[in-house]
Write an enzyme that holds these catalytic residues in place. Structure first.
Site, PDB file in Angstrom:
ATOM      1  N   SER A 179      19.062   0.614   1.996  1.00 55.31           N
ATOM      2  CA  SER A 179      17.713   0.444   1.439  1.00 55.31           C
ATOM      3  C   SER A 179      17.791  -0.268   0.091  1.00 55.31           C
ATOM      4  O   SER A 179      16.776  -0.475  -0.568  1.00 55.31           O
ATOM      5  CB  SER A 179      17.022   1.803   1.274  1.00 55.31           C
ATOM      6  OG  SER A 179      17.850   2.706   0.563  1.00 55.31           O
ATOM      7  N   ASN A 200      18.952  13.662  -1.573  1.00 60.48           N
ATOM      8  CA  ASN A 200      17.641  14.054  -1.037  1.00 60.48           C
ATOM      9  C   ASN A 200      16.648  14.439  -2.137  1.00 60.48           C
ATOM     10  O   ASN A 200      15.478  14.070  -2.082  1.00 60.48           O
ATOM     11  CB  ASN A 200      17.789  15.205  -0.036  1.00 60.48           C
ATOM     12  CG  ASN A 200      18.616  14.791   1.170  1.00 60.48           C
ATOM     13  OD1 ASN A 200      18.906  13.598   1.346  1.00 60.48           O
ATOM     14  ND2 ASN A 200      19.012  15.741   1.988  1.00 60.48           N
ATOM     15  N   THR A 223     -30.843  -3.306   4.447  1.00 56.41           N
ATOM     16  CA  THR A 223     -30.180  -2.423   5.405  1.00 56.41           C
ATOM     17  C   THR A 223     -30.054  -3.288   6.662  1.00 56.41           C
ATOM     18  O   THR A 223     -30.887  -4.163   6.896  1.00 56.41           O
ATOM     19  CB  THR A 223     -30.998  -1.151   5.729  1.00 56.41           C
ATOM     20  OG1 THR A 223     -32.236  -1.557   6.308  1.00 56.41           O
ATOM     21  CG2 THR A 223     -31.291  -0.335   4.477  1.00 56.41           C
ATOM     22  N   HIS A 224     -29.013  -3.083   7.433  1.00 53.74           N
ATOM     23  CA  HIS A 224     -28.738  -3.925   8.620  1.00 53.74           C
ATOM     24  C   HIS A 224     -28.649  -5.410   8.253  1.00 53.74           C
ATOM     25  O   HIS A 224     -28.957  -6.272   9.073  1.00 53.74           O
ATOM     26  CB  HIS A 224     -29.799  -3.746   9.710  1.00 53.74           C
ATOM     27  CG  HIS A 224     -30.116  -2.325  10.040  1.00 53.74           C
ATOM     28  ND1 HIS A 224     -29.489  -1.637  11.064  1.00 53.74           N
ATOM     29  CD2 HIS A 224     -30.961  -1.432   9.464  1.00 53.74           C
ATOM     30  CE1 HIS A 224     -29.959  -0.394  11.105  1.00 53.74           C
ATOM     31  NE2 HIS A 224     -30.850  -0.244  10.141  1.00 53.74           N
ATOM     32  N   SER A 256     -10.876 -27.668  -0.572  1.00 52.71           N
ATOM     33  CA  SER A 256     -10.397 -27.916   0.785  1.00 52.71           C
ATOM     34  C   SER A 256      -9.502 -29.152   0.757  1.00 52.71           C
ATOM     35  O   SER A 256      -9.706 -30.060  -0.049  1.00 52.71           O
ATOM     36  CB  SER A 256     -11.590 -28.162   1.695  1.00 52.71           C
ATOM     37  OG  SER A 256     -11.214 -28.947   2.806  1.00 52.71           O
ATOM     38  N   LYS A 307     -15.990 -29.166  -0.836  1.00 53.19           N
ATOM     39  CA  LYS A 307     -15.935 -27.718  -0.646  1.00 53.19           C
ATOM     40  C   LYS A 307     -15.417 -26.932  -1.838  1.00 53.19           C
ATOM     41  O   LYS A 307     -14.534 -27.363  -2.565  1.00 53.19           O
ATOM     42  CB  LYS A 307     -15.075 -27.385   0.572  1.00 53.19           C
ATOM     43  CG  LYS A 307     -15.755 -27.817   1.853  1.00 53.19           C
ATOM     44  CD  LYS A 307     -15.437 -26.922   2.992  1.00 53.19           C
ATOM     45  CE  LYS A 307     -16.053 -25.560   2.794  1.00 53.19           C
ATOM     46  NZ  LYS A 307     -15.682 -24.680   3.898  1.00 53.19           N
ATOM     47  N   ASN A 358     -14.248 -22.986  -2.035  1.00 58.59           N
ATOM     48  CA  ASN A 358     -14.088 -21.823  -1.153  1.00 58.59           C
ATOM     49  C   ASN A 358     -13.810 -20.528  -1.921  1.00 58.59           C
ATOM     50  O   ASN A 358     -13.089 -20.538  -2.914  1.00 58.59           O
ATOM     51  CB  ASN A 358     -12.930 -22.072  -0.177  1.00 58.59           C
ATOM     52  CG  ASN A 358     -13.242 -23.202   0.790  1.00 58.59           C
ATOM     53  OD1 ASN A 358     -14.400 -23.423   1.145  1.00 58.59           O
ATOM     54  ND2 ASN A 358     -12.222 -23.926   1.189  1.00 58.59           N
ATOM     55  N   GLU A 403     -11.981 -13.516  -0.176  1.00 59.50           N
ATOM     56  CA  GLU A 403     -11.485 -13.479   1.207  1.00 59.50           C
ATOM     57  C   GLU A 403     -10.129 -12.777   1.280  1.00 59.50           C
ATOM     58  O   GLU A 403      -9.867 -11.984   2.182  1.00 59.50           O
ATOM     59  CB  GLU A 403     -11.376 -14.899   1.776  1.00 59.50           C
ATOM     60  CG  GLU A 403     -12.738 -15.481   2.129  1.00 59.50           C
ATOM     61  CD  GLU A 403     -12.675 -16.961   2.501  1.00 59.50           C
ATOM     62  OE1 GLU A 403     -13.488 -17.380   3.316  1.00 59.50           O
ATOM     63  OE2 GLU A 403     -11.816 -17.691   1.974  1.00 59.50           O
ATOM     64  N   TYR A 448      15.167  16.562   5.090  1.00 56.50           N
ATOM     65  CA  TYR A 448      15.266  15.106   5.048  1.00 56.50           C
ATOM     66  C   TYR A 448      15.762  14.528   6.365  1.00 56.50           C
ATOM     67  O   TYR A 448      16.669  15.080   7.000  1.00 56.50           O
ATOM     68  CB  TYR A 448      16.215  14.665   3.910  1.00 56.50           C
ATOM     69  CG  TYR A 448      16.345  13.150   3.825  1.00 56.50           C
ATOM     70  CD1 TYR A 448      15.408  12.399   3.124  1.00 56.50           C
ATOM     71  CD2 TYR A 448      17.377  12.480   4.487  1.00 56.50           C
ATOM     72  CE1 TYR A 448      15.507  11.008   3.077  1.00 56.50           C
ATOM     73  CE2 TYR A 448      17.478  11.096   4.435  1.00 56.50           C
ATOM     74  CZ  TYR A 448      16.542  10.362   3.733  1.00 56.50           C
ATOM     75  OH  TYR A 448      16.636   8.998   3.685  1.00 56.50           O
ATOM     76  N   GLN A 495      13.355   6.989   4.856  1.00 50.96           N
ATOM     77  CA  GLN A 495      13.654   5.803   4.056  1.00 50.96           C
ATOM     78  C   GLN A 495      12.598   4.715   4.284  1.00 50.96           C
ATOM     79  O   GLN A 495      12.427   3.818   3.474  1.00 50.96           O
ATOM     80  CB  GLN A 495      15.054   5.290   4.425  1.00 50.96           C
ATOM     81  CG  GLN A 495      15.512   4.098   3.630  1.00 50.96           C
ATOM     82  CD  GLN A 495      17.001   3.849   3.800  1.00 50.96           C
ATOM     83  OE1 GLN A 495      17.813   4.552   3.240  1.00 50.96           O
ATOM     84  NE2 GLN A 495      17.353   2.855   4.604  1.00 50.96           N
ATOM     85  N   LYS A 549       9.247   3.622   1.686  1.00 51.00           N
ATOM     86  CA  LYS A 549       9.135   2.879   0.426  1.00 51.00           C
ATOM     87  C   LYS A 549       8.477   1.509   0.513  1.00 51.00           C
ATOM     88  O   LYS A 549       7.591   1.194  -0.285  1.00 51.00           O
ATOM     89  CB  LYS A 549      10.520   2.737  -0.212  1.00 51.00           C
ATOM     90  CG  LYS A 549      10.942   4.007  -0.927  1.00 51.00           C
ATOM     91  CD  LYS A 549      12.365   3.911  -1.388  1.00 51.00           C
ATOM     92  CE  LYS A 549      13.154   5.165  -1.081  1.00 51.00           C
ATOM     93  NZ  LYS A 549      13.047   5.744   0.261  1.00 51.00           N
TER      94      LYS A 549
HETATM   95  N1  ARG Z   1      18.183   5.794   0.699  1.00 57.61           N
HETATM   96  C1  ARG Z   1      17.667   7.057   1.154  1.00 57.61           C
HETATM   97  C2  ARG Z   1      16.151   6.968   1.246  1.00 57.61           C
HETATM   98  O1  ARG Z   1      15.601   6.087   0.694  1.00 57.61           O
HETATM   99  C3  ARG Z   1      18.010   8.160   0.271  1.00 57.61           C
HETATM  100  C4  ARG Z   1      19.160   8.942   0.695  1.00 57.61           C
HETATM  101  C5  ARG Z   1      18.823  10.070   1.473  1.00 57.61           C
HETATM  102  N2  ARG Z   1      19.823  11.012   1.705  1.00 57.61           N
HETATM  103  C6  ARG Z   1      20.684  11.006   2.712  1.00 57.61           C
HETATM  104  N3  ARG Z   1      21.327  12.064   2.926  1.00 57.61           N
HETATM  105  N4  ARG Z   1      20.817  10.004   3.542  1.00 57.61           N
HETATM  106  O2  ARG Z   1      15.521   7.781   1.877  1.00 57.61           O
END
Ligand code: ARG
Length: 468
Positions: free
Chosen positions: A23, A110, A155-156, A277, A283, A285, A290, A317, A322, A325
């Site tokens: 990650s 974790n 309305t509408h 445009s 134009k 825009n 949008e 966990y 992961q 994020k």
């Molecule tokens: N990179 C992991 C995440 O973003 C964190 C680690 C999690 N812990 C593990 N035992 N793999 O979720």
């Protein structure tokens, strides 16, 4: 150096595994929270006698150096380190040696990831709330100048009753105030510390979770460690709050797009926030509204995506988490840039008052007022008044004018109980100002709403100053 967890393995991890599993490419964004968390954890380890003063100082210096390296761009990110937590820990040990290896005492990735991610969400919750205040302020400014600017309320998407443009802007200010309150309540609810939960069950080490919670600006440590390392509600709330706010912004964007079309021309967006445009030279825009409308979609997707990731996960966990994020980063970044540009679009747009007022003469906006007049002044039952008004509208249509332009004699030809004083009731401005009930559109009530929102803004500004 091999993997941190390589002890029980005899084979080497494949490159493909690193690519799939890591990650680091996206969670490096969390570096400052990881360092902050590690510093607080080291302080607690030292206070509890788990590391000595010297080790503590060495760890802090090492972490500061790593922060500098990351910020100067000299830090070597290596996918085989998997994530930002292990990348920093590995580098720390490279720089300071054995003391670095002690940092992970009474800690697991974790609770570390739960902490870093929560700190990120809380920090951006504050940034988003600030940006919302700027947008609300922009609504207040434009509303102050337009509480007498007549606008057909719909309305509408059909002309319904006359309102004023300031009132319309204050509707959006009210929505965004509610959004602000939603972010604020999520912030308060989730402001507790995961650190010290370790992998899932707590730790036999004598940790002091109050100390780390306090050090990191949380109100308290979390109650149950198993819940804490499994929980992503704080991110889901953020995603929901953003999605709802973007839905509001998208509705405004839709109106801005309509209003800036040739048919409406109620507003003219500033050249600074419009595009041309490539083929049609004439134009201009409304790309910004949008995109605000379009980007709303991805914020919904990010919410649904994380809800789906979480739905089948046994405690505690699981690596699935992961996936929490990227979508959250994306929603946060989308929300922040959207709010920033929206404030500018509103501040710089031109309000075409005459166009709005002209449009009020289409669609017999004072029809309800005529019916109300018949009920109040002529004591005619509402259903009958509704019918008489319908006849009057039909007559106006026949004559090719608006109901507000119909003369009294014509109205009297429909019903002779109608008197001269009806004229006043047919005026569009009178109709708008007649809606003087609490929260209504009259200029007086609109000003009341502006004041209320201004007072709220002032309170928020005060709170902001008292924190800093
Ligand atoms: N990179 C992991 C995440 O973003 C964190 C680690 C999690 N812990 C593990 N035992 N793999 O979720």
């Amino acid at each position: 150096m091999g993997k941190m967890w390589s002890g029980r393995f005899s084979g080497k991890a494949s490159k493909l595994l690193d690519e799939f599993n890591a990650s680091l490419n996206f969670d490096k964004k969390l570096y400052e929270y990881d360092i902050k968390g590690s510093k607080a954890h080291a302080k607690m380890l030292n206070a509890q006698g788990l590391i000595d003063d010297n080790e503590y100082k060495t760890i802090i210096n090492g972490l500061d150096q790593i922060r500098d390296e990351i910020e100067r761009g000299t830090f070597q990110f290596d996918l085989s380190d998997e994530d930002i937590h292990m990348a920093i820990e590995k580098r720390l040990t490279e720089i300071i040696g054995d003391a670095g290896k002690k940092l992970h005492t009474a800690r697991s990735r974790n609770d570390q990831v739960a902490l870093d991610f929560r700190l990120y969400v809380q920090a951006h919750n504050e940034i988003i709330r600030e940006l919302i205040l700027d947008v609300v302020e922009a609504f207040v400014e434009i509303a102050k100048k337009n509480s007498e600017t007549m606008l057909p309320g719909m309305t509408h998407l059909q002309h319904a009753q006359p309102i004023n443009f300031g009132y319309h802007m204050m509707a959006y200010a009210s929505m965004l105030k509610r959004d602000h309150e939603r972010f604020e309540s999520s912030f308060k609810r989730n402001n507790y510390s995961p650190i010290g939960c370790a992998a899932l069950a707590g730790t036999p080490h004598p940790v002091n979770r109050e100390l780390t919670a306090h050090e990191l600006g949380f109100d308290r440590p979390s109650l149950n460690c198993l819940d804490t390392v499994s929980d992503r509600d704080f991110a889901l709330e953020m995603l929901f709050n953003i999605a709802t706010m973007m839905m509001h912004i998208s509705r405004l964007a839709e109106e801005l797009i309509l209003w800036s079309s040739s048919e409406f021309r109620f507003v003219t967006l500033s050249d600074a926030y419009s595009t041309g445009s490539s083929i049609m030279p004439q134009k201009k825009n409304p790309d910004v509204p949008e995109l605000l409308r379009g980007k709303t979609g991805r914020t919904y997707g990010n919410l649904i995506s994380l809800l789906t990731v979480m739905k089948g996960l046994p405690l505690a966990y699981n690596k699935d988490m992961q996936e929490d994020k990227e979508g959250t980063f994306d929603s946060v970044e989308t929300a922040e840039i959207s709010l920033t540009i929206l404030a500018e679009v509103i501040k710089t747009m031109q309000v075409n008052k005459e166009r709005m007022e002209q449009a009020c003469k289409i669609g017999h906006l004072s029809a309800t007022d005529l019916a109300d007049y018949l009920v109040e002044k002529c004591k005619i039952p509402f259903r009958e008044a509704h019918f008489i008004t319908g006849r009057a509208v039909a007559l106006a249509e026949e004559k090719g004018c608006d109901l507000s332009e119909l003369d009294t004699a014509s109205l009297q030809s429909i019903d002779d109980r109608i008197k001269e004083d009806v004229e006043k009731y047919l005026s569009i401005r009178h109709s708008m100002n007649a809606r003087n009930s609490q929260g209504g559109t009259s200029t007086e009530r609109t000003k009341e709403q502006i004041e209320a929102i201004q007072k709220w803004l002032q309170e928020k500004e005060k709170m902001k100053n008292s924190f800093s």
